[in-house]
Design a protein around this motif. Structure first.
Motif, PDB file in Angstrom:
ATOM      1  N   GLY A   7       0.829  -1.424  -0.125  1.00 25.52           N
ATOM      2  CA  GLY A   7      -0.026   0.037  -0.069  1.00 25.52           C
ATOM      3  C   GLY A   7       0.877   1.233  -0.138  1.00 25.52           C
ATOM      4  O   GLY A   7       0.391   2.342  -0.556  1.00 25.52           O
ATOM      5  N   LEU A   8       1.811   1.092   0.658  1.00 25.15           N
ATOM      6  CA  LEU A   8       2.679   2.648   0.758  1.00 25.15           C
ATOM      7  C   LEU A   8       3.371   2.983  -0.404  1.00 25.15           C
ATOM      8  O   LEU A   8       3.294   3.885  -0.972  1.00 25.15           O
ATOM      9  CB  LEU A   8       3.888   2.390   1.661  1.00 25.15           C
ATOM     10  CG  LEU A   8       4.916   3.423   1.808  1.00 25.15           C
ATOM     11  CD1 LEU A   8       4.246   4.797   2.291  1.00 25.15           C
ATOM     12  CD2 LEU A   8       6.253   3.167   2.396  1.00 25.15           C
ATOM     13  N   THR A   9       4.107   1.971  -1.163  1.00 25.71           N
ATOM     14  CA  THR A   9       4.662   2.111  -2.682  1.00 25.71           C
ATOM     15  C   THR A   9       3.486   2.354  -3.668  1.00 25.71           C
ATOM     16  O   THR A   9       3.535   3.163  -4.476  1.00 25.71           O
ATOM     17  CB  THR A   9       5.506   1.233  -3.154  1.00 25.71           C
ATOM     18  OG1 THR A   9       4.843  -0.223  -2.841  1.00 25.71           O
ATOM     19  CG2 THR A   9       6.864   1.013  -2.555  1.00 25.71           C
ATOM     20  N   GLN A  10       2.266   1.734  -3.549  1.00 28.88           N
ATOM     21  CA  GLN A  10       1.382   2.047  -4.376  1.00 28.88           C
ATOM     22  C   GLN A  10       0.731   3.388  -4.290  1.00 28.88           C
ATOM     23  O   GLN A  10       0.310   4.230  -5.210  1.00 28.88           O
ATOM     24  CB  GLN A  10       0.245   0.978  -4.285  1.00 28.88           C
ATOM     25  CG  GLN A  10      -1.089   1.015  -5.258  1.00 28.88           C
ATOM     26  CD  GLN A  10      -1.051  -0.232  -6.052  1.00 28.88           C
ATOM     27  OE1 GLN A  10      -0.311  -0.892  -6.258  1.00 28.88           O
ATOM     28  NE2 GLN A  10      -2.314  -0.108  -6.805  1.00 28.88           N
ATOM     29  N   GLY A  65     -12.213   8.691   4.873  1.00 28.65           N
ATOM     30  CA  GLY A  65     -13.051   7.645   4.939  1.00 28.65           C
ATOM     31  C   GLY A  65     -12.585   6.311   4.460  1.00 28.65           C
ATOM     32  O   GLY A  65     -12.412   5.220   4.758  1.00 28.65           O
ATOM     33  N   VAL A  66     -12.006   6.444   2.998  1.00 32.76           N
ATOM     34  CA  VAL A  66     -11.496   5.301   2.408  1.00 32.76           C
ATOM     35  C   VAL A  66     -10.073   4.843   3.141  1.00 32.76           C
ATOM     36  O   VAL A  66      -9.863   3.963   3.205  1.00 32.76           O
ATOM     37  CB  VAL A  66     -11.289   5.395   0.948  1.00 32.76           C
ATOM     38  CG1 VAL A  66     -10.033   6.471   0.607  1.00 32.76           C
ATOM     39  CG2 VAL A  66     -11.183   4.226   0.206  1.00 32.76           C
ATOM     40  N   PHE A  67      -9.543   5.816   3.520  1.00 32.59           N
ATOM     41  CA  PHE A  67      -8.119   5.450   4.275  1.00 32.59           C
ATOM     42  C   PHE A  67      -8.546   4.729   5.663  1.00 32.59           C
ATOM     43  O   PHE A  67      -8.081   3.606   5.863  1.00 32.59           O
ATOM     44  CB  PHE A  67      -7.432   6.729   5.013  1.00 32.59           C
ATOM     45  CG  PHE A  67      -6.276   6.690   5.627  1.00 32.59           C
ATOM     46  CD1 PHE A  67      -4.858   6.752   4.993  1.00 32.59           C
ATOM     47  CD2 PHE A  67      -6.353   6.395   7.114  1.00 32.59           C
ATOM     48  CE1 PHE A  67      -3.912   6.565   5.800  1.00 32.59           C
ATOM     49  CE2 PHE A  67      -5.141   6.346   7.777  1.00 32.59           C
ATOM     50  CZ  PHE A  67      -4.057   6.325   7.287  1.00 32.59           C
ATOM     51  N   ILE A  68      -9.437   4.979   6.297  1.00 27.42           N
ATOM     52  CA  ILE A  68      -9.742   4.328   7.647  1.00 27.42           C
ATOM     53  C   ILE A  68     -10.438   2.788   7.058  1.00 27.42           C
ATOM     54  O   ILE A  68     -10.510   1.969   7.945  1.00 27.42           O
ATOM     55  CB  ILE A  68     -11.082   5.251   8.327  1.00 27.42           C
ATOM     56  CG1 ILE A  68     -10.337   6.376   9.023  1.00 27.42           C
ATOM     57  CG2 ILE A  68     -11.634   4.324   9.518  1.00 27.42           C
ATOM     58  CD1 ILE A  68     -11.303   7.281   9.656  1.00 27.42           C
ATOM     59  N   LEU A  69     -11.265   3.099   5.888  1.00 27.74           N
ATOM     60  CA  LEU A  69     -11.865   1.513   5.486  1.00 27.74           C
ATOM     61  C   LEU A  69     -10.966   0.645   5.287  1.00 27.74           C
ATOM     62  O   LEU A  69     -10.798  -0.613   5.594  1.00 27.74           O
ATOM     63  CB  LEU A  69     -12.755   1.794   4.433  1.00 27.74           C
ATOM     64  CG  LEU A  69     -13.343   0.566   4.043  1.00 27.74           C
ATOM     65  CD1 LEU A  69     -14.326  -0.093   4.787  1.00 27.74           C
ATOM     66  CD2 LEU A  69     -14.336   0.850   2.475  1.00 27.74           C
ATOM     67  N   HIS A  70      -9.935   1.080   4.561  1.00 30.19           N
ATOM     68  CA  HIS A  70      -8.838  -0.188   4.259  1.00 30.19           C
ATOM     69  C   HIS A  70      -7.749  -0.198   5.493  1.00 30.19           C
ATOM     70  O   HIS A  70      -7.223  -1.377   5.386  1.00 30.19           O
ATOM     71  CB  HIS A  70      -8.149   0.383   2.898  1.00 30.19           C
ATOM     72  CG  HIS A  70      -8.989   0.080   1.683  1.00 30.19           C
ATOM     73  ND1 HIS A  70      -8.510  -0.947   0.830  1.00 30.19           N
ATOM     74  CD2 HIS A  70     -10.194   0.647   1.156  1.00 30.19           C
ATOM     75  CE1 HIS A  70      -9.658  -1.140  -0.047  1.00 30.19           C
ATOM     76  NE2 HIS A  70     -10.522  -0.114   0.125  1.00 30.19           N
ATOM     77  N   MET A  71      -7.645   0.827   6.313  1.00 29.00           N
ATOM     78  CA  MET A  71      -6.960   0.642   7.332  1.00 29.00           C
ATOM     79  C   MET A  71      -7.401  -0.527   8.340  1.00 29.00           C
ATOM     80  O   MET A  71      -6.950  -1.405   8.898  1.00 29.00           O
ATOM     81  CB  MET A  71      -6.814   1.636   8.299  1.00 29.00           C
ATOM     82  CG  MET A  71      -5.862   1.682   9.596  1.00 29.00           C
ATOM     83  SD  MET A  71      -5.786   3.280  10.125  1.00 29.00           S
ATOM     84  CE  MET A  71      -7.331   3.616  10.970  1.00 29.00           C
ATOM     85  N   PHE A  91      -4.789   3.284  -0.568  1.00 30.14           N
ATOM     86  CA  PHE A  91      -3.692   2.442  -0.308  1.00 30.14           C
ATOM     87  C   PHE A  91      -2.748   2.738   0.833  1.00 30.14           C
ATOM     88  O   PHE A  91      -2.241   1.849   1.491  1.00 30.14           O
ATOM     89  CB  PHE A  91      -2.878   2.288  -1.721  1.00 30.14           C
ATOM     90  CG  PHE A  91      -3.553   1.523  -2.960  1.00 30.14           C
ATOM     91  CD1 PHE A  91      -3.780   0.214  -2.900  1.00 30.14           C
ATOM     92  CD2 PHE A  91      -3.718   2.430  -3.990  1.00 30.14           C
ATOM     93  CE1 PHE A  91      -4.281  -0.318  -3.846  1.00 30.14           C
ATOM     94  CE2 PHE A  91      -4.461   1.837  -5.029  1.00 30.14           C
ATOM     95  CZ  PHE A  91      -4.635   0.403  -4.991  1.00 30.14           C
ATOM     96  N   ALA A  92      -2.615   3.962   1.112  1.00 30.16           N
ATOM     97  CA  ALA A  92      -1.976   4.507   2.388  1.00 30.16           C
ATOM     98  C   ALA A  92      -2.646   3.845   3.634  1.00 30.16           C
ATOM     99  O   ALA A  92      -2.050   3.380   4.405  1.00 30.16           O
ATOM    100  CB  ALA A  92      -1.889   6.151   2.478  1.00 30.16           C
ATOM    101  N   GLY A  93      -4.063   3.727   3.487  1.00 31.18           N
ATOM    102  CA  GLY A  93      -4.883   3.189   4.532  1.00 31.18           C
ATOM    103  C   GLY A  93      -4.397   1.776   4.721  1.00 31.18           C
ATOM    104  O   GLY A  93      -4.387   1.253   5.980  1.00 31.18           O
ATOM    105  N   ALA A  94      -4.418   0.978   3.624  1.00 34.42           N
ATOM    106  CA  ALA A  94      -3.969  -0.445   3.694  1.00 34.42           C
ATOM    107  C   ALA A  94      -2.352  -0.654   4.583  1.00 34.42           C
ATOM    108  O   ALA A  94      -2.457  -1.385   5.394  1.00 34.42           O
ATOM    109  CB  ALA A  94      -3.958  -0.920   2.198  1.00 34.42           C
ATOM    110  N   PHE A  95      -1.716   0.274   3.992  1.00 32.89           N
ATOM    111  CA  PHE A  95      -0.320   0.308   4.698  1.00 32.89           C
ATOM    112  C   PHE A  95      -0.591   0.551   6.323  1.00 32.89           C
ATOM    113  O   PHE A  95       0.287  -0.112   7.338  1.00 32.89           O
ATOM    114  CB  PHE A  95       0.503   1.354   3.965  1.00 32.89           C
ATOM    115  CG  PHE A  95       2.157   1.215   4.569  1.00 32.89           C
ATOM    116  CD1 PHE A  95       2.953   0.346   4.909  1.00 32.89           C
ATOM    117  CD2 PHE A  95       2.516   2.568   5.403  1.00 32.89           C
ATOM    118  CE1 PHE A  95       4.122   0.420   5.415  1.00 32.89           C
ATOM    119  CE2 PHE A  95       3.660   2.849   6.057  1.00 32.89           C
ATOM    120  CZ  PHE A  95       4.364   1.634   6.012  1.00 32.89           C
ATOM    121  N   ALA A  96      -0.836   1.582   6.648  1.00 31.43           N
ATOM    122  CA  ALA A  96      -1.203   2.224   7.877  1.00 31.43           C
ATOM    123  C   ALA A  96      -1.784   1.045   8.664  1.00 31.43           C
ATOM    124  O   ALA A  96      -1.444   0.782   9.873  1.00 31.43           O
ATOM    125  CB  ALA A  96      -1.831   3.668   7.669  1.00 31.43           C
TER     126      ALA A  96
END
Length: 458
Positions: free
Chosen positions: A57-60, A219-225, A347-352
């Motif tokens: 998620g970070l690099t993406q 919202g999408v950041f939290i969702l994928h987090m 994708f940042a949310g997935a990494f977080a």
């Protein structure tokens, strides 16, 4: 003008959806198994498991927009081929690794193959404007299907071939995707910027301050987090509840299937009765409820199964609606930039989620992680209370002849006077007008007449 996809457009939609699905399935297959099968790696810890889950998620997130812009300069096909090549290299690095460090490096490399913007831009290049939304929808559906398939085949294949075998399979997926691009995607593609598909750097700073888009990006950041946090914890909980890792698909698949069955009528009802925001808030509450169910039934299989159903009902509803709302809210001619920022936040949310989930599991406990996931829904719910959705419109792009910025401003003002046109932006450099229209109210005759008067001369 045909109202259905041509045979050529169906082929393009199928090929691009296939390319997208192969890559996303390769990324997703690791999520339900790494927490269990990753225990065999040297140096393993809950933190490293979380990093491996979310590393891509970070690099993406960092490369999502730059790769889209690069495709404007050197073409869509070269960027997609480059992205798939990087994805394959990352998969091989992870597959050959025996230490968690190198598996994480491989996952970071997988994320560098950020081809989403280039694929969507290619779909835009190769399809008619009036059919473009159908092609985009088919590509979007392929992502959801690839996630569901990954939840089933990931545990099955991991049991048979091990974690390394999964990574080698994802490398094979990438090679298959490259072959599809090379042999099935036409050489001749537009390299001009399409502002509904590719981000425009000059727009990003302003959009980052857009009050409504901020709410959706957060919202999408939290969702994928929450999604990655969940998969840091749940596989281990299923094992502790007495369910063997190889059988986890027997939990994930029926849970996903039940969630789709429950989510579909909810989605239809919300649109039909204009209750989208109400169901949006309900979905956030359901995410918190799902985390609480897991908290109170950590070693009870029935409870974990129920929690997964509740979670995926909410997740699938939000995953389907959030990008659609970004398109509705984004100003005319700025959809590509808005979607680029939205995807980067996703994708940042997935990494977080991987980092936070792994850290909490290592420093605290599963209970601490689940309490965090429950509480993080509260600020999101507060933000949702202030979200405003505009009237539902459709984007439309038309070619025009415009000599100066003043003429472009005058043309935009004239266009919004036509019945059914809500917004209009005319770009001198592109000789294009970007419109947001109400399809049922649009005065097509007046628009066609105006466009014919200001059409580009060949």
């Amino acid at each position: 003008m045909s109202e259905t996809l041509t045979r050529y457009e169906k082929k393009i939609a199928a090929v691009l959806a296939g390319i997208f699905s192969l890559r996303m399935m390769g990324l997703f297959m690791i999520m339900p198994v790494i927490a269990v099968y990753g225990e065999q790696l040297s140096g393993v810890s809950p933190l490293w498991i979380g990093i491996i889950i979310g590393a891509y998620g970070l690099t993406q997130a960092l490369l999502q927009i730059p790769m889209g812009l690069l495709s404007d300069k050197i073409g869509r096909r070269p960027v997609i081929l480059l992205g798939l090549c990087l994805f394959a290299i990352g998969s091989l690095v992870a597959g050959m690794a025996e230490h968690v460090y190198w598996v994480a490096v491989g996952r970071f490399l997988q994320g560098t193959g950020a081809i989403a913007s280039a694929v969507l831009a290619l779909a835009s290049d190769l399809t008619r404007e009036q059919q473009r939304s159908k092609v985009m929808a088919l590509i979007g559906m392929s992502i959801g299907l690839s996630f569901a398939a990954a939840m089933v085949v990931g545990p099955l294949l991991a049991e048979r071939f091990g974690l390394s075998g999964l990574f080698y399979l994802t490398a094979a997926f990438a090679v298959l995707g490259m072959l599809l691009v090379y042999f099935q995607v036409p050489d001749s593609v537009s390299r001009g910027s399409n502002r509904d598909a590719i981000p425009v750097p000059a727009q990003l700073k302003k959009l980052a301050k857009h009050p409504q888009l901020i709410k959706l990006n957060v919202g999408v950041f939290i969702l994928h987090m929450l999604l990655t946090c969940l998969f840091v914890a749940v596989p281990g909980l299923l094992v502790s509840a007495g369910f063997a890792a190889k059988s986890h698909w027997m939990v994930y698949f029926p849970a996903l299937l039940a969630s789709f069955v429950l989510m579909a009528p909810l989605l239809i009802w919300a649109v039909k009765h204009n209750k989208e925001l109400t169901v949006f808030k309900l979905a956030i509450v359901l995410l918190a409820v799902a985390m609480l169910i897991v908290y109170f039934s950590q070693h009870v299989l029935v409870g974990l199964f129920a929690a997964l159903i509740v979670f995926f009902v909410a997740f699938n509803y939000l995953e389907a609606n959030l990008p659609a709302w970004v398109s509705r809210i984004a100003p005319a001619g700025q959809k590509g930039s808005a979607m680029g920022m939205f995807s980067s936040c996703q994708f940042a949310g997935a990494f977080a989620g991987g980092m936070i989930g792994g850290s909490l599991l290592q420093l605290s406990s599963v209970s601490g992680l689940l309490i965090f996931c429950t509480l993080i829904c509260l600020p999101w719910l507060w933000l949702a209370n202030n979200l405003i959705l505009p009237i539902r419109t459709k984007p439309k792009v038309v070619s025009v002849a415009v000599a100066s910025h003043q003429v472009a401003e005058d043309m935009a003002q004239a266009l919004i006077q036509i019945k059914g046109i809500e917004e209009a932006v005319v770009i001198v450099e592109e000789q294009l007008a970007y419109l947001k229209v109400l399809p049922k109210q649009l005065d097509e005759t007046a628009l066609d007449s105006y466009i014919n008067q200001h059409a580009k001369q060949n």
